[in-house]
Design a protein around this motif. Structure first.
Motif, short mmCIF file in Angstrom:
data_model
loop_
_atom_site.label_atom_id
_atom_site.label_comp_id
_atom_site.label_asym_id
_atom_site.label_seq_id
_atom_site.Cartn_x
_atom_site.Cartn_y
_atom_site.Cartn_z
N SER A 181 0.73 -0.99 -0.12
CA SER A 181 -0.04 -0.12 -0.13
C SER A 181 0.83 1.21 0.01
O SER A 181 2.23 1.26 0.33
N ALA A 182 0.47 2.32 -0.43
CA ALA A 182 0.87 3.62 -0.27
C ALA A 182 0.69 4.23 1.15
O ALA A 182 1.55 5.20 1.40
N HIS A 183 -0.25 3.82 1.83
CA HIS A 183 -0.25 3.97 3.43
C HIS A 183 -0.94 2.72 3.88
O HIS A 183 -1.56 1.74 3.32
N PHE A 184 -0.91 2.48 5.31
CA PHE A 184 -1.29 1.37 5.84
C PHE A 184 -2.22 1.52 6.90
O PHE A 184 -2.14 1.32 8.18
N ASN A 185 -3.33 2.46 6.53
CA ASN A 185 -4.42 2.60 7.49
C ASN A 185 -4.29 3.41 8.59
O ASN A 185 -4.69 3.38 9.88
N GLY A 186 -3.24 4.38 8.52
CA GLY A 186 -2.98 5.36 9.58
C GLY A 186 -2.09 4.99 10.58
O GLY A 186 -1.62 3.78 10.67
N SER A 187 -1.46 5.85 11.50
CA SER A 187 -0.48 5.53 12.26
C SER A 187 -1.04 4.74 13.51
O SER A 187 -0.23 4.16 14.21
N LYS A 188 -2.24 5.02 14.13
CA LYS A 188 -2.66 4.56 15.39
C LYS A 188 -2.53 2.99 15.53
O LYS A 188 -1.98 2.71 16.64
N PRO A 189 -2.97 2.16 14.57
CA PRO A 189 -2.88 0.68 14.83
C PRO A 189 -1.28 0.18 14.92
O PRO A 189 -1.26 -0.47 15.77
N TRP A 190 -0.55 1.04 14.23
CA TRP A 190 0.87 0.49 13.95
C TRP A 190 1.46 0.81 15.58
O TRP A 190 2.51 0.42 15.88
N ARG A 191 1.21 2.15 16.05
CA ARG A 191 2.05 2.70 17.07
C ARG A 191 1.18 1.69 18.50
O ARG A 191 2.25 1.32 19.16
N GLU A 192 0.24 1.30 18.16
CA GLU A 192 -0.50 0.37 19.18
C GLU A 192 0.32 -0.94 19.26
O GLU A 192 0.41 -1.51 20.36
N ARG A 193 0.60 -1.48 18.16
CA ARG A 193 1.33 -2.84 17.83
C ARG A 193 2.63 -2.64 18.25
O ARG A 193 3.16 -3.57 19.16
N ALA A 194 3.35 -1.57 18.05
CA ALA A 194 4.58 -1.36 18.54
C ALA A 194 4.69 -1.42 20.05
O ALA A 194 5.60 -2.01 20.64
N ALA A 195 3.81 -0.67 20.76
CA ALA A 195 3.80 -0.71 22.22
C ALA A 195 3.64 -2.07 22.59
O ALA A 195 4.13 -2.26 23.72
N GLN A 196 2.54 -2.98 22.08
CA GLN A 196 2.27 -3.96 22.50
C GLN A 196 3.45 -5.09 22.31
O GLN A 196 3.97 -5.66 23.22
N VAL A 197 4.32 -4.91 21.33
CA VAL A 197 5.37 -5.93 21.05
C VAL A 197 6.53 -5.53 22.12
O VAL A 197 7.19 -6.45 22.67
#
Length: 380
Positions: free
Chosen positions: A118-134
């Protein structure tokens, strides 16, 4: 493992055109295990691991990393191998790296293929949440859901799931940071290299609409949708991905498709492509590359002459469904009904009267459809 370069594996002749293959988040270069050896017949294939994945060192990137940082590592790898210009194909995050290279370093790319990306991956929020979880929990719990995120129900590749579980959490989280910050939508029109987009029709992470968005914005881009494929298409549907990449990298299928459409008509070819499955994809590629891309493009004979030869051969072997299709093609190639009749009459002498009788019946149906403006059609 190297300390400053991405871990990689090179296959194919050193003198062949270079092709770099990028992985998706959570996988290693094993994602390309089925496809890379086939591509290495015609290319020097170099597949690489993300930082902290497979054999790449985790500290090649850190918190707040960007896709540009990953692209820089890919260029450093290419430089270390003495590769100035290369074809590139990548999956998901690996595809985003390719898009970045195409926008910011077009002089380094010969062509680009972005797969389930993709040219974007549905915004930053889900990825920042996943990064924090990991960063807090590690990757074990996330790896348990890998199959559902990567494949359709009932399919798995244990090696890739194991790679997900074994990835370094900090490096994985940094890759999530890169996805969170990535958005090239306003730069897509700048991409000038030949571009292929491959979408998995059942991909929940980067649905076909994401690839369609890129295809609509990038000049002359080609979009291929693979039925039955989810997010890791090279692992789940390798033959279909291989077929699309071969056509993109080798070029003859593109010219062949132009001739195929000119001779058989857009409606017919569109129907054939709509019926394509992973099982038939390789045969469709063979037709486009060999029959239409090499034989029908040879200027030694005109298309009129080729139509006459093709009609004769189909009568000789009793392929009357194919004959009907090529009667339509003969009309597009300029043969009159009288000339088609003369060809079929000639076949009565050399192929037999019963064969010619069946051929006349098939041709008469097609010519009657032409008169009434109706058409069915099948075959190539």
């Amino acid at each position: 493992m190297t300390e400053t370069l991405l871990n990689h594996r090179a296959e194919g002749p050193v003198s062949a055109p270079p092709l770099l293959l990028g992985p998706s988040l959570g996988t290693s270069y094993a994602l390309w295990d089925t496809v890379a050896p086939e591509l290495s017949v015609t290319h020097r294939v170099v597949r690489w691991d993300l930082p902290g994945h497979g054999g790449s060192a985790a500290d090649l990137i850190g918190p707040g990393a960007t896709v540009g940082d990953l692209a820089g590592l890919v260029l450093a790898l290419a430089d270390s191998l003495g590769v100035e210009r290369f074809a590139y194909a990548g999956v998901s995050l690996g595809g985003a790296v390719g898009l970045h290279l195409a926008v910011h370093h077009p002089e380094r790319l010969a062509s680009l293929a972005a797969i389930c990306s993709s040219a974007h991956f549905n915004g930053s929020k889900p990825w920042r949440e996943r990064a924090a979880q990991v960063r807090a929990e590690g990757l074990e719990r996330l790896a348990e859901s890998a199959d559902a995120r990567w494949f359709t129900a009932g399919f798995t590749v244990p090696r890739l799931v194991r790679d997900h579980r074994d990835a370094d959490p900090e490096a994985y989280a940094a890759c999530c940071d890169a996805l969170a910050a990535f958005d090239l939508r306003d730069r897509l029109a700048e991409i000038s290299v030949p571009t292929l987009l491959i979408a998995g029709r059942d991909d929940p992470a980067t649905p076909p609409a994401h690839l369609r968005e890129i295809a609509d914005a990038v000049p002359s881009a080609t979009l291929v949708e693979i039925p039955g494929a989810s997010h890791l298409a090279p692992a789940q549907c390798p033959e279909a991905v291989l077929t699309a990449l071969r056509a993109h990298l080798n070029g003859t299928a593109g010219r062949g498709m132009e001739v195929r459409r000119a001779v058989l008509g857009d409606a017919h070819v569109d129907r054939a492509q709509a019926r394509q499955t992973p099982f038939t994809a390789r045969f469709q590629d063979f037709i486009s590359r060999y029959a239409w891309g090499e034989i029908w493009t040879d200027a030694t004979l005109s298309r009129r002459e080729r139509s006459m030869i093709t009609l004769t051969a189909l009568v000789a072997h009793g392929h009357y469904d194919e004959l009907a299709m090529h009667v339509r093609a003969a009309r597009r190639n300029g043969l009159t009904p009288e000339e088609i009749g003369a060809v079929l009459l000639q076949t009565a002498v050399y192929c037999g009267v019963p064969a010619a009788n069946s051929a006349f019946a098939a041709a008469q149906r097609v010519l009657a459809e032409e008169d009434t403006g109706t058409s069915t059609g099948a075959g190539e």
